[in-house]
Design a protein around this motif. Structure first.
Motif, PDB file in Angstrom:
ATOM      1  N   LYS A 153       0.827  -1.206   0.000  1.00  0.00           N
ATOM      2  CA  LYS A 153       0.000   0.000   0.000  1.00  0.00           C
ATOM      3  C   LYS A 153       0.856   1.249   0.000  1.00  0.00           C
ATOM      4  CE  LYS A 153      -0.392   0.221   5.034  1.00  0.00           C
ATOM      5  NZ  LYS A 153       0.346   1.442   5.299  1.00  0.00           N
ATOM      6  N   GLY A 154       0.225   2.352  -0.363  1.00  0.00           N
ATOM      7  CA  GLY A 154       0.851   3.665  -0.285  1.00  0.00           C
ATOM      8  C   GLY A 154      -0.191   4.661   0.185  1.00  0.00           C
ATOM      9  N   ASP A 155       0.023   5.249   1.364  1.00  0.00           N
ATOM     10  CA  ASP A 155      -0.958   6.186   1.925  1.00  0.00           C
ATOM     11  C   ASP A 155      -0.879   7.574   1.301  1.00  0.00           C
ATOM     12  OD1 ASP A 155      -2.098   4.342   3.678  1.00  0.00           O
ATOM     13  OD2 ASP A 155      -0.734   4.851   5.309  1.00  0.00           O
ATOM     14  N   ASP A 156       0.256   7.937   0.735  1.00  0.00           N
ATOM     15  CA  ASP A 156       0.446   9.240   0.093  1.00  0.00           C
ATOM     16  C   ASP A 156      -0.038  10.379   0.986  1.00  0.00           C
ATOM     17  OD1 ASP A 156       1.305  10.979  -1.901  1.00  0.00           O
ATOM     18  OD2 ASP A 156      -0.598  10.901  -2.988  1.00  0.00           O
ATOM     19  N   GLY A 157       0.333  10.321   2.261  1.00  0.00           N
ATOM     20  CA  GLY A 157      -0.014  11.398   3.189  1.00  0.00           C
ATOM     21  C   GLY A 157      -1.376  11.263   3.852  1.00  0.00           C
ATOM     22  N   VAL A 211      -7.277   0.629   4.739  1.00  0.00           N
ATOM     23  CA  VAL A 211      -8.718   0.500   4.484  1.00  0.00           C
ATOM     24  C   VAL A 211      -8.929  -0.217   3.152  1.00  0.00           C
ATOM     25  CG1 VAL A 211     -10.850   1.780   4.016  1.00  0.00           C
ATOM     26  CG2 VAL A 211      -9.332   2.522   5.869  1.00  0.00           C
ATOM     27  N   ILE A 212      -8.162   0.172   2.137  1.00  0.00           N
ATOM     28  CA  ILE A 212      -8.283  -0.448   0.815  1.00  0.00           C
ATOM     29  C   ILE A 212      -7.862  -1.916   0.891  1.00  0.00           C
ATOM     30  CG2 ILE A 212      -7.562  -0.360  -1.600  1.00  0.00           C
ATOM     31  CD1 ILE A 212      -7.000   2.672  -1.168  1.00  0.00           C
ATOM     32  N   ILE A 213      -6.761  -2.204   1.573  1.00  0.00           N
ATOM     33  CA  ILE A 213      -6.294  -3.590   1.702  1.00  0.00           C
ATOM     34  C   ILE A 213      -7.366  -4.463   2.342  1.00  0.00           C
ATOM     35  CG2 ILE A 213      -4.711  -5.092   2.991  1.00  0.00           C
ATOM     36  CD1 ILE A 213      -2.490  -3.111   2.340  1.00  0.00           C
ATOM     37  N   ARG A 214      -7.964  -3.987   3.428  1.00  0.00           N
ATOM     38  CA  ARG A 214      -9.006  -4.782   4.108  1.00  0.00           C
ATOM     39  C   ARG A 214     -10.169  -5.093   3.176  1.00  0.00           C
ATOM     40  NH1 ARG A 214      -9.150  -0.888   8.332  1.00  0.00           N
ATOM     41  NH2 ARG A 214      -7.244  -1.111   9.491  1.00  0.00           N
ATOM     42  N   MET A 215     -10.557  -4.118   2.372  1.00  0.00           N
ATOM     43  CA  MET A 215     -11.671  -4.336   1.449  1.00  0.00           C
ATOM     44  C   MET A 215     -11.280  -5.317   0.346  1.00  0.00           C
ATOM     45  SD  MET A 215     -13.490  -0.607   1.308  1.00  0.00           S
ATOM     46  CE  MET A 215     -14.987  -1.248   0.516  1.00  0.00           C
ATOM     47  N   LEU A 216     -10.058  -5.239  -0.147  1.00  0.00           N
ATOM     48  CA  LEU A 216      -9.582  -6.193  -1.149  1.00  0.00           C
ATOM     49  C   LEU A 216      -9.551  -7.604  -0.564  1.00  0.00           C
ATOM     50  CD1 LEU A 216      -6.663  -4.132  -2.729  1.00  0.00           C
ATOM     51  CD2 LEU A 216      -8.762  -4.841  -3.887  1.00  0.00           C
ATOM     52  N   ARG A 221     -13.079  10.746   6.445  1.00  0.00           N
ATOM     53  CA  ARG A 221     -12.239  10.463   5.267  1.00  0.00           C
ATOM     54  C   ARG A 221     -12.106   8.962   5.028  1.00  0.00           C
ATOM     55  NH1 ARG A 221      -6.426  10.276   6.962  1.00  0.00           N
ATOM     56  NH2 ARG A 221      -6.529  10.301   9.227  1.00  0.00           N
ATOM     57  N   PHE A 222     -12.112   8.163   6.103  1.00  0.00           N
ATOM     58  CA  PHE A 222     -12.034   6.711   5.935  1.00  0.00           C
ATOM     59  C   PHE A 222     -13.333   6.154   5.362  1.00  0.00           C
ATOM     60  CE2 PHE A 222      -8.987   7.519   9.434  1.00  0.00           C
ATOM     61  CZ  PHE A 222      -7.838   7.172   8.744  1.00  0.00           C
ATOM     62  N   ARG A 223     -14.450   6.697   5.773  1.00  0.00           N
ATOM     63  CA  ARG A 223     -15.734   6.281   5.192  1.00  0.00           C
ATOM     64  C   ARG A 223     -15.786   6.636   3.703  1.00  0.00           C
ATOM     65  NH1 ARG A 223     -17.064   7.292  10.340  1.00  0.00           N
ATOM     66  NH2 ARG A 223     -17.535   9.498  10.191  1.00  0.00           N
ATOM     67  N   HIS A 224     -15.202   7.770   3.356  1.00  0.00           N
ATOM     68  CA  HIS A 224     -15.189   8.179   1.945  1.00  0.00           C
ATOM     69  C   HIS A 224     -14.294   7.253   1.112  1.00  0.00           C
ATOM     70  CE1 HIS A 224     -17.593  11.376   3.255  1.00  0.00           C
ATOM     71  NE2 HIS A 224     -16.662  12.287   3.486  1.00  0.00           N
ATOM     72  N   VAL A 225     -13.175   6.822   1.684  1.00  0.00           N
ATOM     73  CA  VAL A 225     -12.321   5.857   0.989  1.00  0.00           C
ATOM     74  C   VAL A 225     -13.106   4.565   0.772  1.00  0.00           C
ATOM     75  CG1 VAL A 225     -10.251   4.402   1.198  1.00  0.00           C
ATOM     76  CG2 VAL A 225     -10.128   6.841   1.776  1.00  0.00           C
ATOM     77  N   GLN A 226     -13.819   4.113   1.802  1.00  0.00           N
ATOM     78  CA  GLN A 226     -14.634   2.895   1.672  1.00  0.00           C
ATOM     79  C   GLN A 226     -15.701   3.064   0.602  1.00  0.00           C
ATOM     80  OE1 GLN A 226     -15.991   2.491   5.746  1.00  0.00           O
ATOM     81  NE2 GLN A 226     -14.517   0.848   6.133  1.00  0.00           N
ATOM     82  N   THR A 227     -16.353   4.206   0.566  1.00  0.00           N
ATOM     83  CA  THR A 227     -17.397   4.461  -0.437  1.00  0.00           C
ATOM     84  C   THR A 227     -16.810   4.387  -1.845  1.00  0.00           C
ATOM     85  OG1 THR A 227     -18.663   5.842   1.099  1.00  0.00           O
ATOM     86  CG2 THR A 227     -19.082   6.166  -1.262  1.00  0.00           C
ATOM     87  N   CYS A 228     -15.639   4.968  -2.027  1.00  0.00           N
ATOM     88  CA  CYS A 228     -14.996   4.950  -3.342  1.00  0.00           C
ATOM     89  C   CYS A 228     -14.609   3.534  -3.752  1.00  0.00           C
ATOM     90  CB  CYS A 228     -13.757   5.845  -3.339  1.00  0.00           C
ATOM     91  SG  CYS A 228     -14.132   7.599  -3.277  1.00  0.00           S
ATOM     92  N   VAL A 229     -13.995   2.792  -2.834  1.00  0.00           N
ATOM     93  CA  VAL A 229     -13.580   1.419  -3.142  1.00  0.00           C
ATOM     94  C   VAL A 229     -14.804   0.565  -3.446  1.00  0.00           C
ATOM     95  CG1 VAL A 229     -12.440  -0.656  -2.266  1.00  0.00           C
ATOM     96  CG2 VAL A 229     -11.431   1.590  -1.842  1.00  0.00           C
TER      97      VAL A 229
END
Length: 116
Positions: free
Chosen positions: A60-64, A71-76, A101-109
């Motif tokens: 993964k790369g959090d890029d700040g 969050v992305i890894i868990r969903m994958l 912001r974490f909920r938004h990442v989940q929504t996008c994924v």
């Protein structure tokens, strides 16, 4: 690279998601380079990404955006989707979002996974 474009907006921040099949770190680097050829993605505040590589495990790369890659890894992992890179892009809108912001990442994924 499949670009789904802007998924949501919250307090000025905009989120987009994209992804592509990969099999190595070199593939990931090439895909990120390709994504950033688009000036709007290159200028984004964060391009958080993750992939589960069959040969190499999770990367993964959090890029700040600390913690967003996990969050992305868990969903994958839940989807059992290996050898696929997902990138969540955020253009910061001037206001801190805290845990939202974490909920938004989940929504996008989720939007990306549903579009597969």
């Amino acid at each position: 690279m499949r670009l789904l474009g802007q998924i949501l907006t919250d307090r000025g921040s905009k989120y987009a998601v994209s992804g592509v099949a990969v099999s190595s770190r070199a593939d990931i680097d090439a895909a990120l380079k390709q994504l950033k050829r688009d000036k709007s993605y290159a200028k984004a505040t964060h391009n958080t990404w993750a992939a589960l590589l069959t040969e190499g495990g999770p990367i993964k790369g959090d890029d700040g955006e600390a913690g967003a890659g996990m969050v992305i890894i868990r969903m994958l992992e839940r989807e059992d989707l290996a050898d696929h890179l997902i990138v969540v892009t955020r253009w910061y809108g001037g206001k801190h979002l805290g845990g939202d912001r974490f909920r938004h990442v989940q929504t996008c994924v989720r939007a990306y996974l549903d579009a597969l």
